[in-house]
Design a protein around this motif. Structure first.
Motif, PDB file in Angstrom:
ATOM      1  N   VAL A  83      44.651  40.246  43.674  1.00 39.25           N
ATOM      2  CA  VAL A  83      46.039  39.834  43.521  1.00 39.25           C
ATOM      3  C   VAL A  83      45.977  38.374  43.902  1.00 39.25           C
ATOM      4  N   VAL A  84      46.333  37.313  43.132  1.00 35.50           N
ATOM      5  CA  VAL A  84      46.335  35.913  43.341  1.00 35.50           C
ATOM      6  C   VAL A  84      47.676  35.284  43.216  1.00 35.50           C
ATOM      7  N   ALA A  85      48.155  34.576  44.117  1.00 32.44           N
ATOM      8  CA  ALA A  85      49.337  33.550  44.284  1.00 32.44           C
ATOM      9  C   ALA A  85      49.345  32.503  44.797  1.00 32.44           C
ATOM     10  N   ALA A  86      49.417  31.386  43.813  1.00 33.50           N
ATOM     11  CA  ALA A  86      49.252  30.201  44.235  1.00 33.50           C
ATOM     12  C   ALA A  86      48.211  29.722  45.184  1.00 33.50           C
ATOM     13  N   TYR A  87      47.057  30.222  44.645  1.00 31.34           N
ATOM     14  CA  TYR A  87      45.796  30.166  45.569  1.00 31.34           C
ATOM     15  C   TYR A  87      45.080  28.542  45.620  1.00 31.34           C
ATOM     16  N   GLY A  88      45.401  27.907  44.478  1.00 36.14           N
ATOM     17  CA  GLY A  88      44.966  26.718  44.401  1.00 36.14           C
ATOM     18  C   GLY A  88      43.452  26.378  44.035  1.00 36.14           C
ATOM     19  N   LEU A  89      42.693  27.252  43.752  1.00 37.27           N
ATOM     20  CA  LEU A  89      41.391  27.067  43.443  1.00 37.27           C
ATOM     21  C   LEU A  89      40.988  27.744  42.016  1.00 37.27           C
ATOM     22  N   ILE A  90      40.465  27.208  41.278  1.00 35.90           N
ATOM     23  CA  ILE A  90      40.137  27.652  39.842  1.00 35.90           C
ATOM     24  C   ILE A  90      39.368  29.158  40.024  1.00 35.90           C
ATOM     25  N   LEU A  91      39.631  30.078  39.238  1.00 40.23           N
ATOM     26  CA  LEU A  91      38.852  31.399  39.339  1.00 40.23           C
ATOM     27  C   LEU A  91      37.813  31.296  38.018  1.00 40.23           C
ATOM     28  N   PRO A  92      36.629  31.077  38.079  1.00 47.64           N
ATOM     29  CA  PRO A  92      35.714  31.063  36.778  1.00 47.64           C
ATOM     30  C   PRO A  92      35.678  32.386  36.265  1.00 47.64           C
ATOM     31  N   LYS A  93      35.297  32.782  35.064  1.00 48.50           N
ATOM     32  CA  LYS A  93      35.243  34.098  34.361  1.00 48.50           C
ATOM     33  C   LYS A  93      34.421  35.111  35.025  1.00 48.50           C
ATOM     34  N   ALA A  94      33.518  34.511  35.784  1.00 49.30           N
ATOM     35  CA  ALA A  94      32.631  35.460  36.733  1.00 49.30           C
ATOM     36  C   ALA A  94      33.487  36.227  37.657  1.00 49.30           C
ATOM     37  N   VAL A  95      34.220  35.484  38.232  1.00 50.98           N
ATOM     38  CA  VAL A  95      35.149  35.933  39.340  1.00 50.98           C
ATOM     39  C   VAL A  95      36.142  36.579  38.709  1.00 50.98           C
ATOM     40  N   LEU A  96      36.798  36.460  37.466  1.00 55.22           N
ATOM     41  CA  LEU A  96      37.660  37.318  36.790  1.00 55.22           C
ATOM     42  C   LEU A  96      37.313  38.610  36.523  1.00 55.22           C
ATOM     43  N   ASP A  97      35.904  38.458  36.244  1.00 53.00           N
ATOM     44  CA  ASP A  97      35.585  40.034  35.959  1.00 53.00           C
ATOM     45  C   ASP A  97      34.852  40.770  36.955  1.00 53.00           C
ATOM     46  N   LEU A  98      34.957  40.334  38.142  1.00 55.14           N
ATOM     47  CA  LEU A  98      34.569  41.157  39.245  1.00 55.14           C
ATOM     48  C   LEU A  98      35.088  42.515  39.612  1.00 55.14           C
ATOM     49  N   PRO A  99      36.354  42.237  40.034  1.00 58.93           N
ATOM     50  CA  PRO A  99      37.101  43.511  40.451  1.00 58.93           C
ATOM     51  C   PRO A  99      37.508  44.482  39.104  1.00 58.93           C
ATOM     52  N   ARG A 100      37.581  45.761  39.192  1.00 57.11           N
ATOM     53  CA  ARG A 100      37.528  46.787  38.576  1.00 57.11           C
ATOM     54  C   ARG A 100      38.589  46.589  37.543  1.00 57.11           C
ATOM     55  N   HIS A 101      39.645  45.936  38.038  1.00 58.39           N
ATOM     56  CA  HIS A 101      41.101  45.938  37.188  1.00 58.39           C
ATOM     57  C   HIS A 101      41.195  44.281  37.017  1.00 58.39           C
ATOM     58  N   GLY A 102      40.362  43.679  37.326  1.00 56.20           N
ATOM     59  CA  GLY A 102      40.571  42.251  36.762  1.00 56.20           C
ATOM     60  C   GLY A 102      41.553  41.463  38.191  1.00 56.20           C
ATOM     61  N   CYS A 103      42.050  40.436  37.860  1.00 56.34           N
ATOM     62  CA  CYS A 103      42.863  39.588  38.651  1.00 56.34           C
ATOM     63  C   CYS A 103      44.295  39.528  38.147  1.00 56.34           C
ATOM     64  N   LEU A 104      45.230  39.966  38.783  1.00 60.81           N
ATOM     65  CA  LEU A 104      46.777  39.562  38.543  1.00 60.81           C
ATOM     66  C   LEU A 104      47.262  38.760  39.518  1.00 60.81           C
ATOM     67  N   ASN A 105      47.667  37.556  38.653  1.00 55.32           N
ATOM     68  CA  ASN A 105      48.452  36.360  39.070  1.00 55.32           C
ATOM     69  C   ASN A 105      50.092  36.626  39.362  1.00 55.32           C
ATOM     70  N   ILE A 106      50.682  36.265  40.378  1.00 51.07           N
ATOM     71  CA  ILE A 106      51.986  36.220  40.382  1.00 51.07           C
ATOM     72  C   ILE A 106      52.581  34.909  40.242  1.00 51.07           C
ATOM     73  N   HIS A 107      53.173  34.622  39.119  1.00 48.88           N
ATOM     74  CA  HIS A 107      53.647  33.455  38.600  1.00 48.88           C
ATOM     75  C   HIS A 107      55.240  33.333  38.718  1.00 48.88           C
ATOM     76  N   ALA A 108      55.449  32.049  39.120  1.00 48.66           N
ATOM     77  CA  ALA A 108      56.971  31.980  39.386  1.00 48.66           C
ATOM     78  C   ALA A 108      57.912  31.532  38.231  1.00 48.66           C
ATOM     79  N   SER A 109      57.760  32.039  37.023  1.00 51.20           N
ATOM     80  CA  SER A 109      58.504  31.781  36.040  1.00 51.20           C
ATOM     81  C   SER A 109      58.382  32.961  34.838  1.00 51.20           C
ATOM     82  N   LEU A 110      59.348  32.830  33.865  1.00 50.71           N
ATOM     83  CA  LEU A 110      59.269  34.031  32.990  1.00 50.71           C
ATOM     84  C   LEU A 110      58.360  33.523  31.648  1.00 50.71           C
ATOM     85  N   LEU A 111      57.059  33.778  31.872  1.00 49.24           N
ATOM     86  CA  LEU A 111      56.275  33.214  31.001  1.00 49.24           C
ATOM     87  C   LEU A 111      56.608  33.457  29.573  1.00 49.24           C
ATOM     88  N   PRO A 112      56.048  32.752  28.478  1.00 55.76           N
ATOM     89  CA  PRO A 112      55.319  31.443  28.486  1.00 55.76           C
ATOM     90  C   PRO A 112      56.144  30.315  28.989  1.00 55.76           C
TER      91      PRO A 112
END
Length: 309
Positions: A83-112
């Protein structure tokens, strides 16, 4: 589920506290290295690190996640989800793919709408009537991943950047808890973003706080609210910088930047359209004060006819 949390400021700390109150297993927390802060410029832990330490969680503070060593350490945690929220570092693809369910971001807007660094302030400044939280499946783009869950909140006429930030932080905690529940139950489906509808929330700078009195009063009033508490808004009078904290739109005409009226209930300044009544401001080296207190102090500032720049 086994969760690794990554975040740094207060916004993220609120989400971490929400996760700590669930049945999930927080196995580690990632946050940015301690930064100098305060008058002594001593290295200070981030709000997320402080919450993690209080909860007895392992804390990792790498300068980057792009190295093989950093990725190996993260892989060894065997997380189900990050779970990622305002971390401030770039997560490369290798990191995004590590967790079984990937990485979920908490973003403070109604995307897009409002991808990027400052979605809360940009929404107020633009005159949006609604914003919210989007839980997003992170990909290699900048806030471009599939939308998993949204929670909306209206933007009130008196909302400041700080007040809306706090409300969205609480909403973000609620949203990620709900998203993880759905994920456990196998009913968290992603919706692709309409990229053609996206707009970018550029990072805030101090220079943006300078008021252009040729703008409509409505635009300036939103700017004051959006940039409170940071970076703040300011104007100059005879070489002195005055910070503005509260104001509202009133009828009035004149050369933009000219003081039209100075009474205890406010100081009216002509704008490109209508006028702005300043009710709370801050003089150099002083605390914020009401216009009534300014007048009681006897300082001959902001008199009718004076020009602000």
């Amino acid at each position: 589920m086994r969760i690794v949390f990554a975040g740094t400021p207060d916004f993220a700390a609120t989400a971490l506290q929400a996760l700590l109150a669930t049945h999930h297993e927080l196995i580690a927390v990632y946050t940015q290295p301690d930064r100098p802060a305060g008058r002594g410029r001593k290295p200070t832990p981030s709000p997320v690190k402080q919450v993690a330490l209080d909860a007895g969680l392992p804390v990792f503070q790498p300068d980057t996640l792009k190295t093989a060593d950093a990725q190996q350490t993260l892989a060894g945690l065997a997380a189900d989800v990050m779970v990622v929220a305002a971390y401030g570092l770039i997560l490369p693809k290798a990191v995004l793919d590590l967790p079984r369910h990937g990485c979920l971001n908490i973003h403070a807007s109604l995307l897009p709408r409002w991808r990027g660094a400052a979605p809360i302030q940009r929404a107020i400044a633009a005159g949006d009537t609604e914003t919210g939280i989007t839980i997003m499946q992170m990909d290699e783009g900048l806030d471009t991943g599939a939308m998993l869950l949204k929670k909306a909140t209206p933007i009130q006429a008196d909302d400041t950047g700080g007040r809306l930030h706090d409300r969205l932080a609480r909403l973000g905690g609620e949203a990620i808890v709900e998203a993880l529940t759905r994920l456990e139950q196998g009913r968290l489906a992603g919706e692709p973003q309409r990229h053609e509808e996206a707009c970018y929330a550029h990072k805030l700078t101090k220079d943006e706080g300078h008021i252009d009195w040729h703008q409509p009063a409505e635009v300036i009033e939103r700017q004051i609210r959006a940039f409170d508490p940071w970076p703040g808004t300011y104007t100059e009078l005879d070489g002195q910088r005055l910070r503005l904290h509260q104001a509202h739109v009133v009828p009035g005409t004149g050369t933009p930047g000219t003081v039209l009226r100075r009474e205890r209930d406010g100081i009216d300044v002509a704008c490109g359209e209508d006028a702005l009544r300043i009710t709370r401001l801050q003089l150099p080296g002083a605390r914020a004060q009401s216009v009534n207190d300014l007048i009681n102090g006897g300082k001959p500032l902001l008199l009718p006819g004076q020009e602000l720049r």
